[in-house]
Design a protein around this motif. Structure first.
Motif, PDB file in Angstrom:
ATOM      1  N   VAL A   1       0.864  -1.179   0.000  1.00 57.97           N
ATOM      2  CA  VAL A   1       0.000   0.000   0.000  1.00 57.97           C
ATOM      3  C   VAL A   1       0.896   1.223   0.000  1.00 57.97           C
ATOM      4  O   VAL A   1       1.748   1.362   0.884  1.00 57.97           O
ATOM      5  CB  VAL A   1      -0.928   0.039   1.240  1.00 57.97           C
ATOM      6  CG1 VAL A   1      -1.790   1.295   1.217  1.00 57.97           C
ATOM      7  CG2 VAL A   1      -1.805  -1.201   1.308  1.00 57.97           C
ATOM      8  N   ALA A   2       0.733   2.107  -0.975  1.00 60.33           N
ATOM      9  CA  ALA A   2       1.621   3.261  -1.055  1.00 60.33           C
ATOM     10  C   ALA A   2       0.968   4.407  -1.816  1.00 60.33           C
ATOM     11  O   ALA A   2       0.314   4.203  -2.839  1.00 60.33           O
ATOM     12  CB  ALA A   2       2.936   2.883  -1.728  1.00 60.33           C
ATOM     13  N   PHE A   3       1.155   5.609  -1.303  1.00 55.70           N
ATOM     14  CA  PHE A   3       0.826   6.823  -2.049  1.00 55.70           C
ATOM     15  C   PHE A   3       2.064   7.210  -2.847  1.00 55.70           C
ATOM     16  O   PHE A   3       3.182   7.213  -2.323  1.00 55.70           O
ATOM     17  CB  PHE A   3       0.453   7.958  -1.095  1.00 55.70           C
ATOM     18  CG  PHE A   3      -0.903   7.805  -0.450  1.00 55.70           C
ATOM     19  CD1 PHE A   3      -2.025   8.382  -1.023  1.00 55.70           C
ATOM     20  CD2 PHE A   3      -1.048   7.089   0.727  1.00 55.70           C
ATOM     21  CE1 PHE A   3      -3.271   8.244  -0.434  1.00 55.70           C
ATOM     22  CE2 PHE A   3      -2.284   6.947   1.323  1.00 55.70           C
ATOM     23  CZ  PHE A   3      -3.407   7.526   0.747  1.00 55.70           C
ATOM     24  N   LEU A   4       1.861   7.559  -4.124  1.00 56.66           N
ATOM     25  CA  LEU A   4       2.970   7.879  -5.018  1.00 56.66           C
ATOM     26  C   LEU A   4       2.614   9.081  -5.874  1.00 56.66           C
ATOM     27  O   LEU A   4       1.439   9.340  -6.144  1.00 56.66           O
ATOM     28  CB  LEU A   4       3.290   6.681  -5.917  1.00 56.66           C
ATOM     29  CG  LEU A   4       3.663   5.369  -5.209  1.00 56.66           C
ATOM     30  CD1 LEU A   4       3.610   4.213  -6.195  1.00 56.66           C
ATOM     31  CD2 LEU A   4       5.032   5.467  -4.555  1.00 56.66           C
ATOM     32  N   ARG A   5       3.630   9.812  -6.337  1.00 57.63           N
ATOM     33  CA  ARG A   5       3.411  10.936  -7.243  1.00 57.63           C
ATOM     34  C   ARG A   5       3.407  10.457  -8.689  1.00 57.63           C
ATOM     35  O   ARG A   5       4.237   9.654  -9.080  1.00 57.63           O
ATOM     36  CB  ARG A   5       4.492  11.999  -7.037  1.00 57.63           C
ATOM     37  CG  ARG A   5       4.421  12.711  -5.707  1.00 57.63           C
ATOM     38  CD  ARG A   5       5.560  13.705  -5.547  1.00 57.63           C
ATOM     39  NE  ARG A   5       6.853  13.036  -5.476  1.00 57.63           N
ATOM     40  CZ  ARG A   5       8.025  13.671  -5.402  1.00 57.63           C
ATOM     41  NH1 ARG A   5       8.039  15.000  -5.410  1.00 57.63           N
ATOM     42  NH2 ARG A   5       9.156  13.004  -5.333  1.00 57.63           N
ATOM     43  N   ARG A   6       2.474  10.966  -9.459  1.00 55.81           N
ATOM     44  CA  ARG A   6       2.357  10.601 -10.864  1.00 55.81           C
ATOM     45  C   ARG A   6       1.811  11.806 -11.649  1.00 55.81           C
ATOM     46  O   ARG A   6       1.436  12.829 -11.075  1.00 55.81           O
ATOM     47  CB  ARG A   6       1.405   9.409 -11.040  1.00 55.81           C
ATOM     48  CG  ARG A   6       1.894   8.104 -10.447  1.00 55.81           C
ATOM     49  CD  ARG A   6       3.048   7.520 -11.243  1.00 55.81           C
ATOM     50  NE  ARG A   6       3.405   6.180 -10.795  1.00 55.81           N
ATOM     51  CZ  ARG A   6       4.310   5.937  -9.857  1.00 55.81           C
ATOM     52  NH1 ARG A   6       4.930   6.952  -9.259  1.00 55.81           N
ATOM     53  NH2 ARG A   6       4.595   4.696  -9.497  1.00 55.81           N
ATOM     54  N   ARG A   7       1.734  11.642 -12.970  1.00 50.84           N
ATOM     55  CA  ARG A   7       0.977  12.561 -13.824  1.00 50.84           C
ATOM     56  C   ARG A   7      -0.163  11.756 -14.431  1.00 50.84           C
ATOM     57  O   ARG A   7       0.056  10.773 -15.127  1.00 50.84           O
ATOM     58  CB  ARG A   7       1.858  13.164 -14.926  1.00 50.84           C
ATOM     59  CG  ARG A   7       2.877  14.170 -14.423  1.00 50.84           C
ATOM     60  CD  ARG A   7       3.474  14.973 -15.566  1.00 50.84           C
ATOM     61  NE  ARG A   7       2.516  15.882 -16.174  1.00 50.84           N
ATOM     62  CZ  ARG A   7       2.273  17.114 -15.721  1.00 50.84           C
ATOM     63  NH1 ARG A   7       2.908  17.585 -14.671  1.00 50.84           N
ATOM     64  NH2 ARG A   7       1.399  17.887 -16.342  1.00 50.84           N
TER      65      ARG A   7
ATOM     66  N   GLY B   1      -3.714  12.085 -16.662  1.00 44.15           N
ATOM     67  CA  GLY B   1      -4.499  12.989 -17.493  1.00 44.15           C
ATOM     68  C   GLY B   1      -3.817  14.319 -17.725  1.00 44.15           C
ATOM     69  O   GLY B   1      -4.490  15.351 -17.849  1.00 44.15           O
ATOM     70  N   GLY B   2      -2.494  14.313 -17.739  1.00 43.43           N
ATOM     71  CA  GLY B   2      -1.744  15.545 -17.958  1.00 43.43           C
ATOM     72  C   GLY B   2      -1.621  16.430 -16.741  1.00 43.43           C
ATOM     73  O   GLY B   2      -1.041  17.521 -16.830  1.00 43.43           O
ATOM     74  N   LYS B   3      -2.128  15.995 -15.568  1.00 42.72           N
ATOM     75  CA  LYS B   3      -2.089  16.819 -14.358  1.00 42.72           C
ATOM     76  C   LYS B   3      -1.169  16.186 -13.310  1.00 42.72           C
ATOM     77  O   LYS B   3      -1.123  14.956 -13.187  1.00 42.72           O
ATOM     78  CB  LYS B   3      -3.488  16.966 -13.764  1.00 42.72           C
ATOM     79  CG  LYS B   3      -4.482  17.684 -14.648  1.00 42.72           C
ATOM     80  CD  LYS B   3      -5.846  17.773 -13.966  1.00 42.72           C
ATOM     81  CE  LYS B   3      -5.795  18.600 -12.717  1.00 42.72           C
ATOM     82  NZ  LYS B   3      -7.148  18.800 -12.119  1.00 42.72           N
ATOM     83  N   PRO B   4      -0.444  17.018 -12.562  1.00 43.29           N
ATOM     84  CA  PRO B   4       0.318  16.471 -11.430  1.00 43.29           C
ATOM     85  C   PRO B   4      -0.657  15.816 -10.455  1.00 43.29           C
ATOM     86  O   PRO B   4      -1.644  16.442 -10.051  1.00 43.29           O
ATOM     87  CB  PRO B   4       0.985  17.707 -10.815  1.00 43.29           C
ATOM     88  CG  PRO B   4       0.898  18.773 -11.858  1.00 43.29           C
ATOM     89  CD  PRO B   4      -0.328  18.482 -12.661  1.00 43.29           C
ATOM     90  N   SER B   5      -0.395  14.579 -10.086  1.00 46.87           N
ATOM     91  CA  SER B   5      -1.368  13.819  -9.300  1.00 46.87           C
ATOM     92  C   SER B   5      -0.684  12.999  -8.211  1.00 46.87           C
ATOM     93  O   SER B   5       0.524  12.759  -8.234  1.00 46.87           O
ATOM     94  CB  SER B   5      -2.165  12.868 -10.206  1.00 46.87           C
ATOM     95  OG  SER B   5      -2.819  13.560 -11.239  1.00 46.87           O
TER      96      SER B   5
END
Length: 269
Positions: free
Chosen positions: A177-183, A185-189
């Motif tokens: 289980v982990a929260f991660l940074r991604r893009r 739909g073209g948005k920082p997410s």
């Protein structure tokens, strides 16, 4: 069972002796002769002198204890946030729990006895024991997550923000289980990745939050990383009740965390 002097780097109960009886392990206190079917039972029934619930050790209460102890290590102040996140918004329940932990010598309270401010050596040993003995059916997943050492320091160091966040992501990429940074739909997410329970337990994205800028995304991700100890519980919330429920819960917790900065806010309204 009387309290023992505990090494904060070792699990609670290391002084007990294991015996094999009828193909099962029994834990024996050689000083008193007491015998327990598990380390958790020795701690709950013996050390805390608490009865079983429906004939079993109440793992939900021990999980709550683990959550409070680890939150005390990673964040301060945290009383309103804990109430919103762990105690179903009941400050009375939280107050009783904190006073109980202090009475048992597992935490030290603030000067006004308002909340736990530090975990004792025995409290640290209890954290080690509870994490090591966590039954699979309590969290319904393999025990793959942050270690005690990581819970004490990961994401909290003196590095720059990006270095702190990158260290968290590197470690979390191996967790279930982990929260991660991604893009997305073209948005920082920010996404929540959770390993499924199927025949082939693949990682799945169970929650996504897009933000307008990378700076906003990274600031909120840092807030989430400070609460790394809650990721497993939040992952279960998203899985059981859906992504909207997790979003609402995170807003509640964030609002409560803001209240913790206001010392004028009374504990019990």
């Amino acid at each position: 069972m009387t309290p023992h002097a505990c090494d904060p780097e070792l699990p609670w109960g290391v002084w007990l002796r294991g015996e094999h009886v009828d193909r099962k392990t029994v834990f024996v206190d050689e000083e008193t002769g007491e015998r327990w079917p598990s380390l958790r039972a020795a701690f709950w029934n013996g050390r805390l002198r608490m009865p079983d619930h429906f004939g079993k050790t109440p793992h939900d209460l021990l999980e709550t204890m683990h959550a409070v102890l680890v939150a005390t290590i990673r964040r301060s102040p945290t009383i309103h946030e804990q109430a919103a996140d762990i105690f179903q918004s009941s400050t009375l329940y939280l107050l009783l729990f904190h006073l109980w932990l202090a009475r048992e010598g597992l935490v030290e309270l603030t000067e006004d006895n308002r909340e736990a401010r530090a975990v004792t050596a025995e409290g640290m040993a209890v954290i080690h024991m509870l994490l090591a003995t966590r039954p699979y059916d309590v969290r319904k997943q393999r025990p793959s997550g942050a270690t005690i050492a990581q819970l004490c320091e990961l994401g909290l160091g003196p590095e720059t923000r990006e270095e702190r966040l990158a260290r968290v992501e590197k470690a979390a990429s191996r967790w279930d289980v982990a929260f991660l940074r991604r893009r997305e739909g073209g948005k920082p997410s920010i996404i929540l990745s959770k390993r499924g329970d199927g025949v082939v337990p693949i990682l799945e994205t169970v929650w996504t939050l897009g933000l307008g800028t990378t700076e906003r995304r990274d600031r909120f991700y840092e807030w989430i990383c400070h609460r790394m100890d809650r990721w497993t519980a939040w992952g279960e919330l998203a899985t059981r009740f859906g992504s909207d429920r997790l979003t609402h819960h995170l807003l509640e917790v964030a609002a409560a965390a803001l209240v913790d900065t206001d010392d004028a806010m009374p504990l019990i309204a």
